[in-house]
Design an enzyme around this catalytic site. Sequence first.
Site, PDB file in Angstrom:
ATOM      1  N   GLU A 312       8.854   9.219  -1.509  1.00 61.30           N
ATOM      2  CA  GLU A 312       8.486  10.201  -2.542  1.00 61.30           C
ATOM      3  C   GLU A 312       9.672  10.609  -3.420  1.00 61.30           C
ATOM      4  OE1 GLU A 312       6.496  13.324  -0.369  1.00 61.30           O
ATOM      5  OE2 GLU A 312       4.844  12.017   0.214  1.00 61.30           O
ATOM      6  N   GLU A 414      -1.468   4.955   2.552  1.00 63.14           N
ATOM      7  CA  GLU A 414      -1.847   6.186   3.259  1.00 63.14           C
ATOM      8  C   GLU A 414      -3.200   6.694   2.763  1.00 63.14           C
ATOM      9  OE1 GLU A 414       1.244   9.164   3.083  1.00 63.14           O
ATOM     10  OE2 GLU A 414       2.853   7.683   3.224  1.00 63.14           O
TER      11      GLU A 414
END
Length: 546
Positions: A312, A414
Amino acid sequence: MVMAPLLLLFLTLNLVSSSYDGPLYDSTAYTECKSQPENALYGGGLLKDRHPVFEKDLLLFKLENLTQGYKYCFSIWIKMESATAASALVRASIVTEETSIDCIGTVIAKQGCWSFLKGGFVLSSPSNSSTLRIQNVDIAVAGASLQPFSDEQWRLNQEAKINEVRKRAVMIHVSNKHGVPLQNAEVRIEQVSREFPFGSAIAESIIGNAAYQKWFVERFNVAVFENELKWNATEFLQGEVNYTVADRMLEFVRANQIMARGHNIFWEDPKFVPRWVSKLSRAELESAVASRIDGLMSKYREQFIHWDVNNEMLHFDFYEDRLGSDATLRFFETAHRADPLATLFMNEFNVVETCSDGKSTVDTYVSRLRELKLGGVSMDGIGLQGHFGQPNPVLMRGILDKLATLRLPIWLTEVDISSRFGNETQAAYLEEVLREGFSHPGVDGIILWAARRRGRCYQMCLTDDEMGNLPAGVTVDRLLEEWGTGVVEGKTDEHGAFSFVGFLGEYKVEVKVKGGYGGGRVGDLISTAFLSLSRGRETRSFNVQL
């Protein structure tokens, strides 16, 4: 069942036939800024010969009679004409009488060249009069296109791509030891494994849980550890490194021949940095990150097919803020030296789920990836987390089209659906996402974020506590059945040939000739062999001799 002749099987791999007269989806996309715009997709579709209206800071296309539930594919070329900035993020939206969708596509427009925006929308209600809006920051536009697809047309286009990239035609030739073809030989073909990686996150709770393990192994061929390899989990207190839980999870994975992704080495979000790490000086942090990456990668060298190196990093900058803007580059370089066989990934949220997040638009992702590659990083994987609210399948496909131009493996890493929806709605939205991912030629794997931990899951559970399928689990099972070949049976023709089309993967082939062959009965002759199907357009030819 007896399969059709090979010619007919080949026809199933092509959507273009007399039974379909709708538009073919155009996957053309561009991530490079071009000196001249290309022609409009679909000849412009509903926007052919239409000119936008300029109103204050917006550029508007007026639309009439849009259909509820249709997928509307939108694309346009945009160039900045302002002299005050080198580039700007431009966002498209749609407004109807009853609703609005604030983002249906974005692009980073630049001076002196043309950038390509691709996206789209699905309306929840019909619209007699609506407006497609493009944020106008002194821009020029060209090649605008809006093409509608009905649900049936969209699904048929998906099936065409699945047939093209996830299946392969096979011709099995059966002969005796002298090479003479054997007619009416019984052929039984069973798929024993799938090539396409499809899996889920797992948690510590799977250790020693026989029911959970059985349920998982029966479905999935790839796994990722939800939290157990993160720095906070392996070194909660400085100097006290403990991989015991991760080791036991890896034992389960390896014992069942399941591939595993490594998640993650570092996480830029300061909320998930170990507390003791956040208190270190720069010199101490340099030493700590070096120890972390060396210890983790040396211990698990060649055990994980992928690593999410710096998670991220489009949204957060804990390490880059403290160690310099080249920190991520150094992380990737070190990880590659430690485990050259692992594919290294950028892993980010809100790239494919939405275009409303300005920190992680598709162009922002591409720009950062190219920046790292230019810095010498060996990074070969595009990780898209896929934490969805209500999916926009048209936008998702357009973003995947743009990312696929980079010719790197794309993984949905995910995937889940927000818990704000009920179980049935989660399942319906999950199916939309999975169908888009599986049917896109650029996607090389899908992992669900559905680990069971202490009776709960992050957002979406596939099962209840007794491992009974919830609606999302039912959807997964149904799609796995649909995307598998199962068992195929039949007999060879007069040329000793038997043909079928199968999903990519490994197959067990059993051929039997009753009563043998030749002058006398010598008992049944049986031959068993294994066949591997991988990507390729030509027919896979396979010989069996009895």
